[in-house]
Enzyme design. Structure first.
Site, PDB file in Angstrom:
ATOM      1  N   CYS A   1      79.327   1.816 -52.061  1.00  0.00           N
ATOM      2  CA  CYS A   1      79.546   3.105 -52.709  1.00  0.00           C
ATOM      3  C   CYS A   1      80.587   3.784 -51.840  1.00  0.00           C
ATOM      4  O   CYS A   1      80.292   4.179 -50.715  1.00  0.00           O
ATOM      5  CB  CYS A   1      78.280   3.949 -52.766  1.00  0.00           C
ATOM      6  SG  CYS A   1      78.648   5.639 -53.317  1.00  0.00           S
TER       7      CYS A   1
ATOM      8  N   CYS B   1      79.587   7.745 -51.297  1.00  0.00           N
ATOM      9  CA  CYS B   1      78.447   8.145 -50.463  1.00  0.00           C
ATOM     10  C   CYS B   1      77.580   6.906 -50.174  1.00  0.00           C
ATOM     11  O   CYS B   1      77.937   6.097 -49.330  1.00  0.00           O
ATOM     12  CB  CYS B   1      77.650   9.269 -51.108  1.00  0.00           C
ATOM     13  SG  CYS B   1      77.369   9.111 -52.884  1.00  0.00           S
TER      14      CYS B   1
ATOM     15  N   CYS C   1      75.356   5.302 -52.955  1.00  0.00           N
ATOM     16  CA  CYS C   1      74.636   4.906 -54.173  1.00  0.00           C
ATOM     17  C   CYS C   1      74.269   3.423 -54.070  1.00  0.00           C
ATOM     18  O   CYS C   1      75.067   2.599 -53.627  1.00  0.00           O
ATOM     19  CB  CYS C   1      75.489   5.175 -55.402  1.00  0.00           C
ATOM     20  SG  CYS C   1      75.867   6.935 -55.577  1.00  0.00           S
TER      21      CYS C   1
HETATM   22 FE    FE Z   1      76.997   7.147 -53.624  1.00  0.00          FE
END
Ligand code: FE
Length: 207
Positions: free
Chosen positions: A112, A115, A117
């Site tokens: 990700c 961030c 995920c």
């Molecule tokens: Fe994320």
């Protein structure tokens, strides 16, 4: 509180150490409990679920079933969320999961970039390195080099490397290749070979 106290410094917006991350988590938890958004019991229960119940062993069972049941594999690749639900696997952060299949010519890896995920119902909570900027930026820029240097996973030049960027909407998991010489193994035995890292795409499955 003065204005300068509420203006975040770079050190606050980008936590640098484990201790700093833990301190921020504690502060957030205390604030959510104080404001009535969450209860201590709910926090404890959630932590318990992800420490003891939900984890890569569930993803491993999904992978092993896909290896041993071609029809399930087809359903998994068509709609991972629905296929996992058949096994009673699903929930928070897994509403829209996609399984990407490793083959003789394609190696997949997930990240990700924004961030952290991650498909919680099949893999549990992400490892720390998955959340670090070093992984998130470099795996996109030079996946082959990073896989070799950081994970010791050599992907032959003849294979294409595909990097899948998860988001709050879509969360990917890798369906690794079944290792050779595992013909006689049951799904349960195969599941024991499948690691979290293999389903992130930073390691192969070894027999
Ligand atoms: Fe994320």
């Amino acid at each position: 509180m003065t204005r300068s106290e509420i203006t975040p410094s770079p050190a606050v917006t980008v936590p640098r150490s484990e201790a700093e991350i833990a301190a921020r988590m504690k502060a957030l938890e205390a604030l959510m409990i104080e404001k009535g958004i969450m209860t201590t019991e709910a926090v404890d229960r959630l932590a318990d679920i992800y420490e003891n119940e939900v984890g890569p062993q569930l993803g491993a069972a999904v992978v092993a079933k896909a290896w041993t049941d071609p029809e399930f594999k087809a359903r998994l690749l068509a709609n991972a969320t629905e296929a996992c639900a058949e096994m009673g696997i699903g929930g928070l952060q897994g509403e829209d999961m996609v399984a990407v299949e490793n083959t003789d010519t394609v190696h997949n890896v997930i990240v990700c970039t924004l961030c952290s995920c991650y498909p919680w119902p099949v893999l549990g909570l992400p490892p720390n390195w998955y959340k670090q900027p070093a992984y998130r930026s470099r795996i996109v820029r030079e996946p082959r080099t990073m896989l070799r240097e950081e994970f010791g996973h050599d992907v032959p030049d003849s294979m294409e490397v595909r990097v899948w960027d998860s988001s709050a909407e879509l969360r990917y998991m890798v369906l690794p290749q079944r290792p050779a010489n595992t013909e006689g193994k049951s799904a349960a035995e195969l599941a024991e070979l499948v690691t979290r890292d293999a389903m992130i795409g930073v390691a192969p499955v070894r027999a």
